[in-house]
Write an enzyme that holds these catalytic residues in place. Structure first.
Site, mmCIF file in Angstrom:
data_model
loop_
_atom_site.group_PDB
_atom_site.id
_atom_site.type_symbol
_atom_site.label_atom_id
_atom_site.label_comp_id
_atom_site.label_asym_id
_atom_site.label_seq_id
_atom_site.Cartn_x
_atom_site.Cartn_y
_atom_site.Cartn_z
ATOM 1 N N CYS A 64 79.735 56.385 35.742
ATOM 2 C CA CYS A 64 79.466 56.752 37.142
ATOM 3 C C CYS A 64 79.969 55.726 38.146
ATOM 4 O O CYS A 64 79.985 55.984 39.350
ATOM 5 C CB CYS A 64 77.972 56.984 37.334
ATOM 6 S SG CYS A 64 77.301 58.136 36.141
ATOM 7 N N HIS A 88 75.429 56.191 44.432
ATOM 8 C CA HIS A 88 75.651 57.161 43.353
ATOM 9 C C HIS A 88 74.522 58.191 43.382
ATOM 10 O O HIS A 88 73.344 57.845 43.504
ATOM 11 C CB HIS A 88 75.677 56.417 42.004
ATOM 12 C CG HIS A 88 75.727 57.342 40.838
ATOM 13 N ND1 HIS A 88 76.562 58.436 40.802
ATOM 14 C CD2 HIS A 88 75.037 57.358 39.661
ATOM 15 C CE1 HIS A 88 76.391 59.075 39.663
ATOM 16 N NE2 HIS A 88 75.469 58.448 38.952
ATOM 17 N N ASN A 135 74.342 65.279 39.720
ATOM 18 C CA ASN A 135 75.049 64.044 39.400
ATOM 19 C C ASN A 135 76.437 64.390 38.836
ATOM 20 O O ASN A 135 76.540 64.948 37.751
ATOM 21 C CB ASN A 135 74.205 63.265 38.372
ATOM 22 C CG ASN A 135 74.848 61.966 37.928
ATOM 23 O OD1 ASN A 135 76.010 61.697 38.220
ATOM 24 N ND2 ASN A 135 74.088 61.161 37.212
HETATM 25 O O1 UT7 Z 1 74.308 58.517 36.145
HETATM 26 C C1 UT7 Z 1 73.287 58.059 35.270
HETATM 27 C C2 UT7 Z 1 72.542 59.254 34.764
HETATM 28 N N1 UT7 Z 1 71.182 59.152 34.427
HETATM 29 C C3 UT7 Z 1 70.129 59.114 35.269
HETATM 30 O O2 UT7 Z 1 70.226 58.883 36.430
HETATM 31 C C4 UT7 Z 1 68.762 59.360 34.676
HETATM 32 C C5 UT7 Z 1 67.688 58.502 35.256
HETATM 33 N N2 UT7 Z 1 66.366 59.056 34.899
HETATM 34 C C6 UT7 Z 1 65.790 60.056 35.596
HETATM 35 O O3 UT7 Z 1 66.350 60.536 36.577
HETATM 36 C C7 UT7 Z 1 64.425 60.535 35.158
HETATM 37 O O4 UT7 Z 1 63.943 59.695 34.135
HETATM 38 C C8 UT7 Z 1 64.438 62.014 34.668
HETATM 39 C C9 UT7 Z 1 64.698 62.947 35.848
HETATM 40 C C10 UT7 Z 1 65.520 62.217 33.617
HETATM 41 C C11 UT7 Z 1 63.082 62.368 34.057
HETATM 42 O O5 UT7 Z 1 62.043 62.228 35.014
HETATM 43 P P1 UT7 Z 1 60.616 61.650 34.574
HETATM 44 O O6 UT7 Z 1 59.720 61.781 35.730
HETATM 45 O O7 UT7 Z 1 60.874 60.271 34.029
HETATM 46 O O8 UT7 Z 1 60.163 62.656 33.464
HETATM 47 P P2 UT7 Z 1 59.846 62.375 31.929
HETATM 48 O O9 UT7 Z 1 61.102 62.073 31.200
HETATM 49 O O10 UT7 Z 1 58.741 61.364 31.877
HETATM 50 O O11 UT7 Z 1 59.289 63.761 31.437
HETATM 51 C C12 UT7 Z 1 58.057 64.271 31.886
HETATM 52 C C13 UT7 Z 1 57.820 65.620 31.215
HETATM 53 C C14 UT7 Z 1 58.010 65.606 29.703
HETATM 54 O O12 UT7 Z 1 57.019 66.450 29.166
HETATM 55 P P3 UT7 Z 1 55.721 65.816 28.426
HETATM 56 O O13 UT7 Z 1 56.283 65.019 27.301
HETATM 57 O O14 UT7 Z 1 55.064 64.971 29.480
HETATM 58 O O15 UT7 Z 1 54.950 67.014 28.030
HETATM 59 C C15 UT7 Z 1 59.346 66.269 29.505
HETATM 60 O O16 UT7 Z 1 59.453 66.937 28.263
HETATM 61 O O17 UT7 Z 1 58.759 66.595 31.716
HETATM 62 C C16 UT7 Z 1 59.376 67.273 30.622
HETATM 63 N N3 UT7 Z 1 60.713 67.688 31.008
HETATM 64 C C17 UT7 Z 1 60.978 68.813 31.684
HETATM 65 N N4 UT7 Z 1 60.176 69.809 32.109
HETATM 66 C C18 UT7 Z 1 60.751 70.826 32.782
HETATM 67 C C19 UT7 Z 1 61.883 67.001 30.817
HETATM 68 N N5 UT7 Z 1 62.892 67.698 31.360
HETATM 69 C C20 UT7 Z 1 62.360 68.821 31.902
HETATM 70 C C21 UT7 Z 1 62.898 69.916 32.614
HETATM 71 N N6 UT7 Z 1 62.070 70.885 33.027
HETATM 72 N N7 UT7 Z 1 64.230 70.012 32.888
#
Ligand code: UT7
Length: 321
Positions: free
Chosen positions: A110, A245, A275
């Site tokens: 990125c 970004h 992204n």
């Molecule tokens: O260019 C570099 C690219 N990468 C990034 O920028 C990623 C940086 N990270 C992030 O943006 C965040 O960590 C995410 C958006 C990926 C995730 O957000 P979060 O608030 O950290 O969520 P989480 O990973 O803690 O997940 C919370 C819950 C989980 O369920 P449980 O285990 O609590 O039951 C996930 O399984 O949300 C669930 N989940 C979803 N639910 C609905 C994960 N993805 C989804 C989804 N829809 N798409």
């Protein structure tokens, strides 16, 4: 003497995929995606090629700069993977615009466009180039596992381009790597059917530990902003426009919070495109430049992080030809 930004362009696939559209095959919702990331929709390649998008954005940037393909001294393409492993995407652009300049791809995930700007700066400072074409193009939809809801909802496809010319617009730049080859990872296709290599193969799609990337991103964005401003001898509050970004609106907010920057100075388009990896900052620049947002003398700060883990920031004064 370094560069100034002489022209910009962008090109996006026609297909718009909303969060709601994703619920047809994923257990997700517009509410989850929007509140966690700020993304509403993204563009996805269908029958277009990435080469085609890259060429279009390059042509638009050249036209904007009033430069012909034959007058470009160096072509740099920021991409994680073009349509072909070889020749490079940069060579495809060179062929289409009628250039015989050296052409190469740069993979810094990125942060690719920022790496290209700094390479361009070195070529210009060394007297090896006066006009540099930077093109970013990413086909994220081809790298993702579309059954992995934690990753595939975040990304989109697109291309952006910049023409840099010799001048005094670049004020400072910083690049770095905090090496970690696991938190964001996508294996290559090498050795797919080699009779000499029987080692187990990783799944051929992108894997990401979102939580770890989030922590790195907030820290790296803040650190790079401080460092590039220190090099330029200005305070973060003296920057007119932030072009971060576009990975997650929460990362942008969290990393800029401590600088107490007015919200209107922080440019975003993540709601529309998600992204787009290296392409995020170049499409952002093109859209706001074409709206006439930037005035001569404005300071623009590009800041990004990505797989590797790479990061960087480049500070540019608008219109210092
Ligand atoms: O260019 C570099 C690219 N990468 C990034 O920028 C990623 C940086 N990270 C992030 O943006 C965040 O960590 C995410 C958006 C990926 C995730 O957000 P979060 O608030 O950290 O969520 P989480 O990973 O803690 O997940 C919370 C819950 C989980 O369920 P449980 O285990 O609590 O039951 C996930 O399984 O949300 C669930 N989940 C979803 N639910 C609905 C994960 N993805 C989804 C989804 N829809 N798409």
């Amino acid at each position: 003497m370094s560069f100034y930004i002489a022209g910009t362009g962008s090109a996006l696939p026609g297909k718009v995929v909303s969060n709601e559209d994703l619920t047809a095959f994923l257990d997700t919702s517009d509410e989850w995606i929007y509140t966690r990331t700020g993304i509403r929709r993204r563009r996805v390649l269908t029958d277009e090629t990435l080469n085609g998008l890259a060429v279009l954005s390059a042509q638009r940037a050249l036209e904007d700069a009033g430069v012909q393909g034959k007058d470009v001294d160096l072509i740099l393409c920021a991409t994680m993977r073009g349509d072909t492993v070889t020749p490079s995407l940069a060579c495809a652009v060179a062929e289409a615009i009628g250039s015989r300049a050296p052409a190469l791809d740069v993979n810094a995930a990125c942060v690719g466009v920022l790496y290209c700007m700094e390479i361009a700066d070195s070529f210009i400072a060394a007297g090896k180039a006066e006009t540099v074409l930077i093109v970013s193009a990413e086909a994220m939809s081809k790298l993702l596992d579309w059954t992995d809801r934690s990753t595939c909802v975040l990304f989109g496809d697109g291309s952006g381009a910049l023409v840099l010319k010799k001048g005094a617009g670049r004020l400072a730049g910083v690049l770095s790597t905090d090496p970690d080859t696991h938190v964001i990872r996508m294996p290559n296709y090498e050795g797919l059917n080699s009779p000499y290599n029987q080692s187990a193969r990783e799944p051929l799609s992108m894997h990401m530990d979102g939580g770890e990337v989030y922590k790195f991103a907030v820290n790296a964005m803040g650190r790079n902003i401080e460092e590039v401003c220190r090099l330029a001898g200005i305070a973060p509050a003296e920057v007119d426009w932030y072009l971060p970004h576009q990975a997650n609106i929460r990362i942008i907010d969290a990393s800029l919070r401590k600088f107490r920057i007015r919200k209107e100075k922080v440019l975003t388009n993540i709601a529309e495109y998600g992204n787009m990896s290296a392409t995020s900052v170049s499409v952002l620049l093109d859209e706001y430049a074409r709206r006439g947002t930037f005035k001569k003398g404005d300071r623009l700060l590009f800041v990004a992080f990505g797989a590797g883990l790479t990061s960087g920031a480049v500070l540019v004064e608008w219109g210092r030809g």
